[in-house]
Each structure stands twice: as C-alpha cells, then as structure tokens.
Design an enzyme around this catalytic site. Structure first.
Site: not given
Ligand code: NAI
Length: 481
Positions: A90, A166, A170, A225, A265, A281, A284
């Site tokens: 995250n 990505e 969702e 992105k 367009r 997203c 943020k």
């Molecule tokens: P999320 O919060 O659901 O998942 C992130 C996971 O990373 C958490 O489970 C957390 O415990 C884990 N984590 C954090 N630090 C860690 C570490 N040092 N070692 C191991 N695990 C660790 O976040 P989400 O929604 O999956 O987003 C992740 C990234 O993807 C963000 O940067 C977001 O902006 C991007 N993103 C999200 C989208 C979405 O629809 N949610 C779409 C496209 C990009």
C-alpha cells in the site's frame, strides 16, 4: 535472469492477490508466491473465504492454489527463491509530516525494498506494482545498490527495476487482468533494463497479445498511472459538476452525457453522474499528483488537478444537503436507510466510499441510520464510521447506526432511502419490492438515488418522492421545486 521461473509478490492486497493469482493461472510453469506481513490476510487467502471479493477470483484461486500459487508469511524465503519480485504494497496518503494530506507514504515500499536488498542471495528483477510518485524507482535503485551483497561464488548481486503499474478496476479485476486494455512496462534505457522488461513482457505474453504491451521509460510509466487515474476522476468530476446545473435547470444529466458521448472524441464511457467517486486510488493518486506538481514549482498545474478532488467533495456535500433540505430541513431522530456502503458495486472495498462521508454528515444532523450492503461486513462498516478523523465519539455512532440484513429490513420505518452504491440488487428490485418498501416507510417517503440506478418512474408510481442526481426538478411534482 532472462526466463522467469519463480515470482514473489510482496503485498497480498486488492492488487497483489488478484494480479498474481491470474499470473499463476496463465503461467502454470511459474511458481508464484504471494507474501504479506499480515498473517490474518494470508490465512484468509489460504481459506475458503478470501479477504478480497472480486467476481471470478474464487475460481482462479481454487484452480491454482497449492499447484503453482502459494500464500505465505515467509517473506524472506519467497524473496530468495524468486527471479522476479512484484512490490505491491500500500502507498496511502501521508497523514503526518512533510506533504501531509497529499504526498504518498512510501514507507511500505521502502521497507520492502530494504528487505529484498538484505535477504537476496541472487540477482533479481524488482517490479514496482504499487502506484508511486514519479522517480520512486530511482530511490529504490539507490537503496538496492547501496545494500546489495555478493552471491556464494563472489559475484555482485544485481537488481533491475521495472515499473509495471496496475490498471485493474476493483469489481472487474479478473476481467481486466485476463483481457487488459494495455500492460505498461517502464524500464531504464540500458541493455540490462531492456532485458528485464523483455523477461516481464514474456510473462504477460502467456496470455496477453504483444500488441497490448507497451514499453516506455521508467518515469513515463510511473507518471502514466497517476495521469490515467487523474483523467478518469476528472471525467467524473466534470459530469458531476454538470449534474448540478442539470438539477438547477431541469436538464437531464443522462441525456447530456449521452449526447456528449456520441462525439467519438469524447466517447460514452465514464460519464455517469453520481454522488461522487470513492475508492482507495483516485483521491490518493490525484493528491499525489498535486504534491508532485507543487514540488516541481508548478502551482497552476497543482491547482488544476486539486479542483477534481474539491468538486468530488462538493458533489457529496451537495447531495447530503439535498437530503436534509428535502426532509423539511431536519433529519434529527429520523430514520434514514442507506443502501450500499462499498465504494462501487461488485467489491467489498469501502476505502473512501461516498457512503462514509454521507453517513458522517447524516450523523452530525443526528439522524438514525440503517445501512445495508450485500458484501460489506458489519465490522467493516462500524470500523469505517468510528475511525478517528471520521468521528470523535465512537459510542455515539453505535447508538445512531444499525446494520440491516436486507434492503427491505433497512427501510422499515425510514423517512428516506438513499442509494449510495449501484449494486445490481437495487437496480433489479421489482415494482412489487418497492411497493413493499414504500408501505413499510413513514410518509411522505423519499428516495434519493445517488447513482442513477433505479427507475424513478417505478418508484413514483408506488408513491415515492424521488430525487436522482442530475435530474432536474421541473419534470417532477412540486415538492421538489
Ligand atoms: P492493500 O492495502 O489492499 O494491500 C497492500 C498489502 O501490502 C497489505 O496487505 C499490507 O499488509 C502489505 N504490506 C505492506 N507492507 C508490507 C511489507 N513491508 N512486506 C509485506 N507486505 C506488506 O493495497 P492495494 O489496494 O492492493 O494497493 C496496493 C498498491 O496498488 C497501491 O500502491 C495502490 O495505489 C495500487 N493500486 C491499487 C488498485 C486498487 O484498485 N486497489 C488499482 C491499481 C493500483
């Protein structure tokens, strides 16, 4: 490595989980291990109730789990084994310190990067999957290079960094991953950078047509992105700003959107007026873009994009005010039924959901709120509504808010029903269902459709006074005038 045999994904969230599950599905020859620091999340990924709801996800995980897809808390082992590592942690908006409220908190990205550097015993390709500010890859590279060690035979371990943002949405994640509009891969313009990009591209080519894979420089990829999300959110704020004019004039925002969208367009997609966008997203990433622009001394650019967020806040507030003013300027002790709490349909995710803002507003007006959502748990709703920053008196929230098991239950004795999420269940409710709901409510019974999903004619026919975002008052009965 030029051929990827083992992938590690750090971060088992909404992105890492579905994305790497689909990679496992489509690449049976690659071992995919998804790791996380959160043992509860990993246990859920290994159980029958996955921590993320996405149509089609259960099937993908059930097919691959234990075959070439693994969920684990043993981060170090997975790093050591992998040729390619996705960093999918995250990157929330900072809540304190420099850039508070705007900048991305890169603490989790940095922690993952340092971990890779300290435990890796062979060369790796590191892929930024998280959404990060432009030039984050440079910081990651510095950390990796300053901390890398030697392999057992004495050669220096090397790390290649790629940006592979990505674009999944969702609610449609699996569909988006199986048939992406594009896969973007950014790399340094060096022979090793290009070779790493090729290795990642070959992973995707197991199911994605090469014409959909677009290779760019690292910084373009990172910025694309942020830019894509800013442009998408801007379209929503634009149509929502027009919906205010529609309501004031009697124009119909759906007709306006359709008329505009016929222009090739402009195009018809993403022009649906609503109470406002949510999700983890858009806000943020735009705040991140605003911060980036400010840091580069481009304050006009920063102001321009900041307005997209301000318009979204205005949309939610305008809708909430409409509810109060219509209910004779007070909702104190009145029961309000809120249908939908997720930020959009087909997800259980509530991050930045418009429903949270609306409930906060209704609560401050001392209403009694009954909430129904088909996928969000009671626990999650209470957590969102009692979070510091949303509320200062968590006990009071519990007195004012109840959670219902069905839309009908939520509406009993309510004075108004508010649709916050466009779940199909609300769209598909029959005239008979609405008649029953109407009969169970206090009169006059009001319906506020914040997503433009229900047929206002049907609701009016059973007796409701209906307000739909972006539909003018002139065609409705005088109570709206
Ligand atoms: P999320 O919060 O659901 O998942 C992130 C996971 O990373 C958490 O489970 C957390 O415990 C884990 N984590 C954090 N630090 C860690 C570490 N040092 N070692 C191991 N695990 C660790 O976040 P989400 O929604 O999956 O987003 C992740 C990234 O993807 C963000 O940067 C977001 O902006 C991007 N993103 C999200 C989208 C979405 O629809 N949610 C779409 C496209 C990009």
């Amino acid at each position: 490595p030029t051929q990827v045999r083992a992938i590690c994904c750090i971060g088992a969230g909404y992105v890492g989980g579905p994305t790497c599950s689909v990679i496992a599905l489509k690449c049976p020859h690659i071992k995919v291990t998804i790791v996380d620091v959160n043992p509860v999340r990993i246990a859920a990924w290994n159980s029958d109730v996955l921590p993320v709801f996405e149509p089609g996800l259960d099937e993908v995980v059930h097919e691959c789990r234990g075959r070439n897809l693994f969920f684990s808390t043993d981060i170090d082992a997975a790093i050591q084994e992998a040729d390619l590592i996705f960093v999918s942690v995250n990157t929330p908006t900072k809540t304190s310190g420099v850039g508070k409220g705007f900048a991305a908190d890169l603490h989790y990205v940095e922690a993952s990067t340092r971990r890779i550097a300290s435990v890796a015993t062979s060369s790796k390709i590191i892929v930024e999957k998280s959404t990060v500010p432009c030039r984050t890859a440079a910081s990651m590279r510095t950390i990796l290079e300053s901390n890398s060690s030697y392999t057992a035979d004495g050669t220096l371990i090397s790390f290649q960094i790629l940006s592979n943002p990505e674009f999944l949405a969702e609610g449609t994640a699996i569909r988006d991953l199986l048939a992406p509009d594009r896969v973007l891969i950014g790399s340094l313009d060096t022979s090793q950078g290009k070779a790493a990009a090729k290795a990642l591209s070959e992973v995707y080519q197991n199911w994605v047509n090469p014409s959909k894979i677009y290779e760019t420089g690292l910084w373009s990829s990172e910025l694309s992105k942020l830019a894509a999300n800013a442009l998408l959110a801007q379209r929503i704020s634009s149509i929502n700003s027009l919906s205010a004019i529609c309501e004031a004039t009697g124009a119909d925002v759906d007709e306006v959107a359709h008329a505009c969208g016929l222009d090739a367009r402009i195009g018809p997609k993403f022009l649906k007026a609503s109470v406002g966008f949510g999700g983890s997203c858009f806000q943020k990433d735009i705040l991140n873009l605003v911060y980036l622009s400010e840091s580069l001394g481009l304050s006009e650019v920063a102001d321009y994009w900041h307005q997209v967020i301000k318009m979204n806040e205005y949309s939610k507030e305008r809708f909430a005010r409409k509810v109060v003013s219509t209910l004779f300027n007070t909702i104190t002790m009145k029961k309000i039924a809120v249908l939908g709490f997720a930020f959009k349909k087909d997800t259980g995710d509530t991050r930045e959901s418009a429903a949270i803002t609306l409930c906060k507003y209704f609560r401050q007006e001392r209403a009694l709120i009954s909430i129904y959502d088909p996928k969000v748990t009671t626990n999650q709703i209470m957590l969102d509504l009692t979070e510091p920053g949303v509320v200062d008196d968590a006990e009071q929230v519990k007195k004012q808010v109840t959670i219902a098991k069905s839309m009908k239950e939520a509406c009993v004795d309510a004075e108004a029903v508010i649709i916050c999420t466009e779940w199909d269940e609300f769209r598909d409710a029959s005239p008979q269902d609405w008649a029953e709901i109407y009969a169970s409510m206090k009169k006059p019974a009001f319906a506020f459709d914040g997503r433009g999903v229900v047929d206002a004619k049907i609701l009016r026919a059973v007796g409701f006074k209906v307000h739909t975002v972006g539909k003018g008052p002139l065609i409705v009965d005088p109570i709206w005038a």
